[in-house]
Design a protein around this motif. Structure first.
Motif, PDB file in Angstrom:
ATOM      1  N   ALA A 195      -4.299   3.709  -3.764  1.00  0.00           N
ATOM      2  CA  ALA A 195      -5.641   4.066  -4.228  1.00  0.00           C
ATOM      3  C   ALA A 195      -6.705   3.243  -3.509  1.00  0.00           C
ATOM      4  O   ALA A 195      -7.768   3.761  -3.144  1.00  0.00           O
ATOM      5  N   LEU A 196      -6.444   1.968  -3.275  1.00  0.00           N
ATOM      6  CA  LEU A 196      -7.374   1.126  -2.519  1.00  0.00           C
ATOM      7  C   LEU A 196      -7.561   1.655  -1.101  1.00  0.00           C
ATOM      8  O   LEU A 196      -8.667   1.663  -0.565  1.00  0.00           O
TER       9      LEU A 196
ATOM     10  N   SER B  90      -5.699   3.993 -14.836  1.00  0.00           N
ATOM     11  CA  SER B  90      -5.086   4.623 -13.669  1.00  0.00           C
ATOM     12  C   SER B  90      -5.308   3.745 -12.449  1.00  0.00           C
ATOM     13  O   SER B  90      -6.217   2.894 -12.412  1.00  0.00           O
ATOM     14  N   ALA B  91      -4.482   3.935 -11.429  1.00  0.00           N
ATOM     15  CA  ALA B  91      -4.644   3.186 -10.184  1.00  0.00           C
ATOM     16  C   ALA B  91      -6.001   3.472  -9.558  1.00  0.00           C
ATOM     17  O   ALA B  91      -6.613   2.586  -8.940  1.00  0.00           O
ATOM     18  N   GLU B  92      -6.488   4.696  -9.728  1.00  0.00           N
ATOM     19  CA  GLU B  92      -7.777   5.074  -9.139  1.00  0.00           C
ATOM     20  C   GLU B  92      -8.924   4.303  -9.791  1.00  0.00           C
ATOM     21  O   GLU B  92      -9.861   3.864  -9.115  1.00  0.00           O
ATOM     22  N   VAL B  93      -8.861   4.112 -11.102  1.00  0.00           N
ATOM     23  CA  VAL B  93      -9.894   3.340 -11.801  1.00  0.00           C
ATOM     24  C   VAL B  93      -9.867   1.887 -11.340  1.00  0.00           C
ATOM     25  O   VAL B  93     -10.905   1.273 -11.073  1.00  0.00           O
ATOM     26  N   VAL B  94      -8.677   1.327 -11.231  1.00  0.00           N
ATOM     27  CA  VAL B  94      -8.549  -0.064 -10.767  1.00  0.00           C
ATOM     28  C   VAL B  94      -9.104  -0.213  -9.357  1.00  0.00           C
ATOM     29  O   VAL B  94      -9.831  -1.170  -9.054  1.00  0.00           O
TER      30      VAL B  94
ATOM     31  N   ALA C 250       0.802  -1.228   0.000  1.00  0.00           N
ATOM     32  CA  ALA C 250       0.000   0.000   0.000  1.00  0.00           C
ATOM     33  C   ALA C 250       0.831   1.272   0.000  1.00  0.00           C
ATOM     34  O   ALA C 250       0.305   2.351   0.246  1.00  0.00           O
ATOM     35  N   GLY C 251       2.114   1.176  -0.311  1.00  0.00           N
ATOM     36  CA  GLY C 251       2.948   2.374  -0.309  1.00  0.00           C
ATOM     37  C   GLY C 251       2.695   3.320  -1.459  1.00  0.00           C
ATOM     38  O   GLY C 251       3.012   4.507  -1.363  1.00  0.00           O
ATOM     39  N   SER C 252       2.139   2.834  -2.546  1.00  0.00           N
ATOM     40  CA  SER C 252       1.807   3.694  -3.684  1.00  0.00           C
ATOM     41  C   SER C 252       0.960   2.893  -4.657  1.00  0.00           C
ATOM     42  O   SER C 252       0.539   1.772  -4.365  1.00  0.00           O
ATOM     43  N   GLY C 253       0.704   3.480  -5.830  1.00  0.00           N
ATOM     44  CA  GLY C 253       0.016   2.764  -6.882  1.00  0.00           C
ATOM     45  C   GLY C 253      -1.368   2.275  -6.498  1.00  0.00           C
ATOM     46  O   GLY C 253      -2.144   2.980  -5.842  1.00  0.00           O
ATOM     47  N   ILE C 254      -1.700   1.055  -6.928  1.00  0.00           N
ATOM     48  CA  ILE C 254      -3.017   0.497  -6.677  1.00  0.00           C
ATOM     49  C   ILE C 254      -3.281   0.380  -5.176  1.00  0.00           C
ATOM     50  O   ILE C 254      -4.385   0.685  -4.706  1.00  0.00           O
ATOM     51  N   GLY C 255      -2.279  -0.035  -4.412  1.00  0.00           N
ATOM     52  CA  GLY C 255      -2.467  -0.185  -2.974  1.00  0.00           C
ATOM     53  C   GLY C 255      -2.845   1.113  -2.295  1.00  0.00           C
ATOM     54  O   GLY C 255      -3.738   1.143  -1.441  1.00  0.00           O
TER      55      GLY C 255
END
Length: 269
Positions: free
Chosen positions: A19-20, A201-205, A12-17
């Motif tokens: 955003a989740l 984007s990570a937000e969409v995922v 969860a440090g960046s990216g999809i994690g």
């Protein structure tokens, strides 16, 4: 949400994690985020605003890291999101043992082991396991062979656990995003055009993932051509062999592979 529920998100440090985690905090979850780097986890905490977010610095590939996560979770967990992942791209003949082992340990062994360790807490809450896989876990892509293999394995693990846990009230959702704009994109950026990849984007995922989790869905695929190709792959794989094989032989693809080496990029955790 009337009763606060707890979600654990790895990588969860960046990216999809990240955003989740932002979505989870906005929905009122108590959020536990795990990753290897304290600084990036703190950035995620800050991005979650006033949400209840607890960082745990831990490497999910190590037993001691998983033990630290379990201590943070305690006796009850509503949602486990196995998101941490790593990626190496290129011809299999150019892959090192270390790259293959890193992908297997992070993308497959770690989520299996962490799920095992957290089963008592998930059963206590009658919770849900969400495994972040990939479209490449259905459509095996050339030059992503090791990565595809681990995501195929994660999809199989998800199916098996859904059936194994069907009598104890714990659900399993397999989420298969397509290529995503994160730090890992730099490992395959030159292949995006010749292999006709669409990036989200990570937000969409994250939005699609939470829709699947909250909807108790069995699996989730992105909207668009990839969802159609997954169906074709499952029914008529020889058609996909011809299509994707042609992309692999395309001179533009081979030129991209022969450009300066693609780095091994772990998903920031």
């Amino acid at each position: 949400m009337t009763d606060r529920k707890t979600v654990l998100i790895t990588g969860a440090g960046s990216g999809i994690g990240r955003a989740l985690a932002i979505w989870a905090a906005g929905m009122g979850f108590d959020v536990i985020i795990a990753g290897r780097t304290a600084a990036t986890l703190e950035q995620t905490v800050a991005a979650c605003g006033d949400g209840q977010v607890r960082p745990v610095v831990a490497d999910v590939t190590l037993a001691e890291g998983r033990a630290a996560i379990c201590r943070a979770v305690g006796g009850s967990l509503d949602v486990l999101i196995n998101n941490a992942g790593t990626l190496s791209v290129g011809r299999l003949c150019d892959m090192t043992d270390a790259e293959l082992e890193r992908m297997t340990a992070t993308n497959l062994v770690a989520p299996m082991a962490l799920t095992r360790d957290l089963l008592p807490a998930l059963q206590a809450a009658k919770g849900r396991i969400a495994n972040i896989g990939s479209v490449f876990g259905d459509i095996a892509y050339p030059f992503f062979a090791g990565y595809s293999a681990t995501k195929f394995g994660l999809r199989g693990f998800s199916d098996a656990m859904r059936r194994e846990l069907s009598g104890v009230g714990v659900g399993v959702t397999y989420i298969a995003p397509r290529a995503t704009r994160t730090a890992a994109e730099s490992a395959f950026r030159s292949l995006v055009e010749p292999m006709d990849m669409t990036l989200d984007s990570a937000e969409v995922v994250a939005a699609q993932a939470w829709d699947a989790i909250l909807g108790d869905k069995r699996e989730s695929f992105p909207k668009g051509k990839e969802r159609f190709f997954v169906k074709v792959q499952r029914l008529f794989p020889s058609i996909v062999d011809k299509s994707v094989g042609a992309q692999a032989r395309d001179p533009r693809t081979l030129a991209a592979l022969d450009a300066p080496q693609h780095p091994q990029i772990p998903q920031p955790q």
